[in-house]
Structure formats: C-alpha cells, structure tokens
Write a protein that holds these residues in place. Structure first.
Motif, mmCIF file in Angstrom:
data_model
loop_
_atom_site.group_PDB
_atom_site.id
_atom_site.type_symbol
_atom_site.label_atom_id
_atom_site.label_comp_id
_atom_site.label_asym_id
_atom_site.label_seq_id
_atom_site.Cartn_x
_atom_site.Cartn_y
_atom_site.Cartn_z
ATOM 1 N N CYS A 22 -3.374 1.277 7.857
ATOM 2 C CA CYS A 22 -4.131 1.419 6.602
ATOM 3 C C CYS A 22 -4.616 0.077 6.071
ATOM 4 C CB CYS A 22 -3.276 2.141 5.571
ATOM 5 S SG CYS A 22 -1.778 1.256 5.141
ATOM 6 N N ARG A 23 -4.924 -0.858 6.967
ATOM 7 C CA ARG A 23 -5.212 -2.254 6.586
ATOM 8 C C ARG A 23 -5.792 -2.957 7.790
ATOM 9 N NH1 ARG A 23 -1.650 -4.215 10.115
ATOM 10 N NH2 ARG A 23 -0.187 -2.632 10.741
ATOM 11 N N PHE A 24 -6.180 -4.210 7.634
ATOM 12 C CA PHE A 24 -6.600 -4.992 8.798
ATOM 13 C C PHE A 24 -5.376 -5.419 9.609
ATOM 14 C CE2 PHE A 24 -10.463 -6.035 6.186
ATOM 15 C CZ PHE A 24 -11.387 -5.528 7.084
ATOM 16 N N GLY A 25 -5.598 -5.747 10.874
ATOM 17 C CA GLY A 25 -4.498 -6.187 11.743
ATOM 18 C C GLY A 25 -4.236 -7.675 11.611
ATOM 19 N N ASP A 26 -3.041 -8.070 11.986
ATOM 20 C CA ASP A 26 -2.682 -9.473 12.062
ATOM 21 C C ASP A 26 -2.127 -9.670 13.466
ATOM 22 O OD1 ASP A 26 -1.642 -12.030 11.821
ATOM 23 O OD2 ASP A 26 -0.902 -11.720 9.787
ATOM 24 N N PRO A 27 -2.736 -10.417 14.357
ATOM 25 C CA PRO A 27 -3.723 -11.482 14.145
ATOM 26 C C PRO A 27 -5.192 -11.083 14.341
ATOM 27 C CG PRO A 27 -2.920 -11.630 16.381
ATOM 28 C CD PRO A 27 -2.251 -10.431 15.753
ATOM 29 N N GLY A 30 -8.213 -1.169 -0.617
ATOM 30 C CA GLY A 30 -6.936 -0.771 -0.025
ATOM 31 C C GLY A 30 -6.690 0.665 -0.445
ATOM 32 N N PRO A 31 -6.187 1.511 0.465
ATOM 33 C CA PRO A 31 -6.039 2.930 0.162
ATOM 34 C C PRO A 31 -4.886 3.239 -0.797
ATOM 35 C CG PRO A 31 -5.200 2.452 2.355
ATOM 36 C CD PRO A 31 -5.814 1.182 1.852
ATOM 37 N N LEU A 35 0.844 -1.202 0.000
ATOM 38 C CA LEU A 35 0.000 0.000 0.000
ATOM 39 C C LEU A 35 0.874 1.245 0.000
ATOM 40 C CD1 LEU A 35 -2.677 -1.292 2.502
ATOM 41 C CD2 LEU A 35 -3.109 -0.663 0.110
ATOM 42 N N ALA A 36 1.913 1.230 0.846
ATOM 43 C CA ALA A 36 2.817 2.386 0.913
ATOM 44 C C ALA A 36 3.596 2.546 -0.390
ATOM 45 C CB ALA A 36 3.775 2.223 2.097
#
Ligand code: AMP
Ligand code: GLY
Length: 433
Positions: A286-291, A91-92, A74-75
C-alpha cells in the motif's frame, strides 16, 4: 505547498528529495526523517507510529499535503486521521491499506476482480492448514496474513518445511496476531518485478517498474533482507507488459476497492512474478517500495507534489498523463556488516560529505545514518540498511558504474553491498568491484 513526509528510510529521503524539486513546494518537513531528509528540509521529532503526534505536527505546521512512506502508519489509520483533520493525504485509508496488512484480504480482492495469482487457501487453524499441506505435498509458500516486517513469508520446498512454517505461525505465534491466519500458496517460478502507480480512488496513473534484490548475497544467495538494490527499467519489461499489468491487474484492484467503499488513494505497489503463463500477483503493498523508490523517483518527470495532491483529492485526471522517463537508474544498498542478522551501529561513515549528496550522475539517499551523539558533526551508522547509492546514465551499464563509483567512495567498518546489482541487465558478467 508545505509538505510533510512521514518515515525515516531511504525511500523517504528519495521522496523528500524529489518533492523538494517541485516548483509547487515551498517547504518540506520529514517526521521523523533522517540525516538525508535534513538536507532537503526540516526534520520533526515525531515517531511514524505516533498517530496523534503526527496529526498534531501536521496541523501545527499548517501542512498542505501529508505523504506517508511506510506501511505501519497506514495500517494504523494515519491517513484517515490526517484526512479527518482536513489535510490532503497521499496514502490509503486503514481499510484500503488492508491490501498489504492482510494477505487474505488482498487475495479476496484479487479474486473478486478476476486477477490471476497463484492457487491459494486461507486457514484460521493449524490442523486444517497442516492437513492441506499434507494433501498438496508439493512446494508451497506459507504466509502470515498480517504485517511481519517482511519476515512472514516461508518458501517451503517440502512437506516438512511447510509443517514447521505453519507451526511457527499458528502455534509458536512467532508473528503474534499477524500469524493467526495463514495463506498457503502454490510456489510460482519466474523473474520478479515491482510495479508502481499513483491512484486517486478511481483512477490509476501510468505504471513504472523496477526490480528488487531481496537476498543479501551475490547471485541471490543467503537470507532475505529488506532489499539490497534495484534498477529500472527492468528486463524483461516493455510497453505491452506495462499496458497489460495496468489494465488487467492494477486498475481492476482500484475499481474493486472503490466498489467496496474503500477507495484507494496513494501509491499502489504490485509485486509480480513473470511466469510462463503470464504475470501473476505475489503481493500488493500500500506504498512505494524500498529500495525501488530510490530507483524510480529520479525517473518521475511529472511534478511529484501536483501528482500526489491530485491522488489525495481525487483529481488524477487533471495531471494525466503521469510521465516516467526511460533513462536507466541503478540503486545499490550499502548495509552494516552482519545485516540482516545482528550488526553494530555508531560506526563513523567516511566519504559522505553533505555537499556530495547530488550530482548529475549519482546521488546518495540516507537511511540508517545519524549525526554522532557527541556533537562532533560526524555521520555514523544507525541501522542495518545504511544508505543507497544511485547512479544514472544513458544505459544500464553506465548507470551501474556511476552507482558503484559512488559506493566505492563511502567507507565504514563492515560496510557491505552486493556487487551484482543490474549486472545481467547491463549485458556484463563482471561483478563490481
Ligand atoms: P510477499 O511478501 O508476499 O511478496 O512475499 C515475499 C517474497 O516471497 C516475494 O517477493 C517472492 O520472492 C516470494 N513469494 C511470495 N509468494 C510467492 C509464491 N506464491 N510463489 C513464489 N514465490 C513467492
Ligand atoms: N522492496 C520491498 C518492499 O518495499 O516491500
């Protein structure tokens, strides 16, 4: 819909798995994916930082929707390139992704939107940063401005620690360019929570919350990791807090970015500290987290492909409200011995038969799992965070037992997981096993 999921972790396996459950989806591809995403679709051998290669793969495969999991592509502007190729992208854009790729940018957006966070200052040279730390002379948090794979934040209990963190970033350039600018913040206290929502550039969905256990050891001890577990809905979290976080923090960010000409489309992740003075923003991602994704995807009731497509095309209103179930989910991350330090890979994993991926009570999302190079078909470890065992149930205690029950069936040399994920929330004080 033909969907391409970009990334190769447990988060991406959870996204691909949930997308595979959509009636709107005919085929799932993952790039580069892992042994888990191969169970729900086709893996493509393209690195998630190979932007040209990824756009080509999406075009060649006539993909209708690209879903980007990790922050680095994304970046690097993958979403911009996918959109230029005429493919809807969840996704941004690179500019909107600065919410995560520049902590000073995020704090600036937050201020402009009137959102409460810690007191902070931004520094571009070491002497000014050192003078400020000396003047404050209290516990501070020193952060590299840019992406540092989760390692750019130093919690500094005293002036000495703050000074050495500043020097590490700005003089020793431990994080390279990412540390040329530092943000120095007030050290806040309270329980932490991760909150997620879908955004389409203008609108924001209903939010969902989960916890993230960052420290490697039981009782939150030892070094920070990429995340050792998660559960949700978390305590303390309720409808009032959800409404407050949505309307006073997350929606204002979306509005501010739209006003700046950088509309935000994708998953918005807000890391919060619940202080005595109310929720304060620690970070935006800028996204979902893991976990966290492994713990929230099982709770997404709405059709994931329709929701993500609506984000990509600015039509979230058409699929509103996005529904999240209140059923408890607990996610336990199993890691390689030695993680987050050095660890061995290539160790055979037992108890992870492909057929045993999904049942009603539990499932396993793969991350650092690969097929052995010798063609034997055996699964072997290939990373620090190897897999996530996820349990569901009528209450947290049940969900927790299902997650740990699954973890107990899986073995590899040196395997480790925290025994206390969701322990206090379950009302229990017993560690598992
Ligand atoms: P960040 O990458 O900015 O979220 O920081 C990583 C972790 O550092 C957070 O999850 C918190 O545990 C901690 N942290 C960051 N900023 C602060 C702060 N201002 N006060 C206390 N803890 C913080
Ligand atoms: N769970 C923390 C992160 O995804 O950044």
């Amino acid at each position: 819909m033909r969907v391409l999921v970009v990334g190769s972790g447990g988060r991406e396996h959870a996204l691909a798995w949930r997308l595979a459950g959509s009636t709107a989806v005919t085929e799932i591809f993952s790039a580069p994916g892992n042994s888990g995403t191969a169970l729900v679709g086709t893996n493509l051998p393209v690195s998630d930082t190979d932007i040209d290669g990824m756009v080509k793969a999406a075009t060649d495969r006539s993909i209708n929707l690209v879903v980007i999991g990790p922050e680095v592509p994304l970046a690097l502007g993958l979403a911009d390139r996918v959109a230029e190729a005429g493919i809807p992208c969840f996704g941004p854009s690179r500019r909107a992704a600065r919410l995560e790729s520049s902590k000073s940018f995020a704090r600036d957006v937050q201020d402009a939107a009137g959102i409460s966070g810690p007191e902070y200052r931004v520094f571009h040279n070491a002497s000014a940063a050192l003078a400020y730390a000396e003047y404050r002379d209290r516990p501070l948090v020193v952060k590299a401005d840019g992406l540092a794979a989760g390692k750019g934040v130093a919690m500094c209990a005293n002036l000495e620690e703050a000074k050495s963190a500043i020097m590490m970033c700005m003089q020793d350039r431990m994080f390279g360019e990412a540390g040329e600018t530092v943000v120095i913040e007030e050290w806040l206290h309270g329980p932490e929570i991760s909150v997620f929502a879908f955004a389409d550039g203008e609108n924001l969905s209903e939010v969902v919350a989960a916890t993230d256990y960052k420290r490697v050891g039981e009782g939150d001890t030892g070094p920070n990791t990429g995340g050792m577990g998660s559960y949700g809905p978390p305590t303390p979290w309720d409808e009032t807090l959800a409404k407050q976080v949505r309307s006073e923090i997350m929606l204002p960010v979306i509005r501010e970015l739209a006003a700046r000409g950088s509309p935000y489309r994708g998953a918005l992740y807000c890391g919060l500290m619940l202080t005595d003075d109310g929720p304060r923003v620690l970070e935006f991602n800028c996204r979902f987290g893991d976990p966290e994704t492994q713990a929230i995807m099982p709770r997404l009731v709405s059709d994931p492909a329709e929701v993500m497509m609506a984000c990509a095309t600015g039509s979230l209103d058409d699929v509103a409200p996005v529904e999240w179930s209140d059923s408890p989910v607990v996610a336990v991350v199993m890691v390689s011995g030695g993680y987050p330090g050095s660890y061995e890979t290539g160790l055979e994993i037992h108890g992870l038969e492909e057929s045993a991926f999904d049942d009603n009570d539990s499932m396993v999302f793969h991350a650092g799992v690969s097929h052995a190079a010798d063609g034997s078909g055996h699964l072997v470890t290939s990373g620090g965070r190897v897999l996530t065992c996820v349990g569901m149930g009528d209450n947290i205690d049940q969900a927790r037992h299902h997650a740990y029950g699954r973890a107990a069936e899986i073995r590899f040399d040196g395997a480790y997981y925290r025994p206390d994920i969701a322990m206090l929330a379950s009302g229990q004080t017993a560690r598992i096993p």
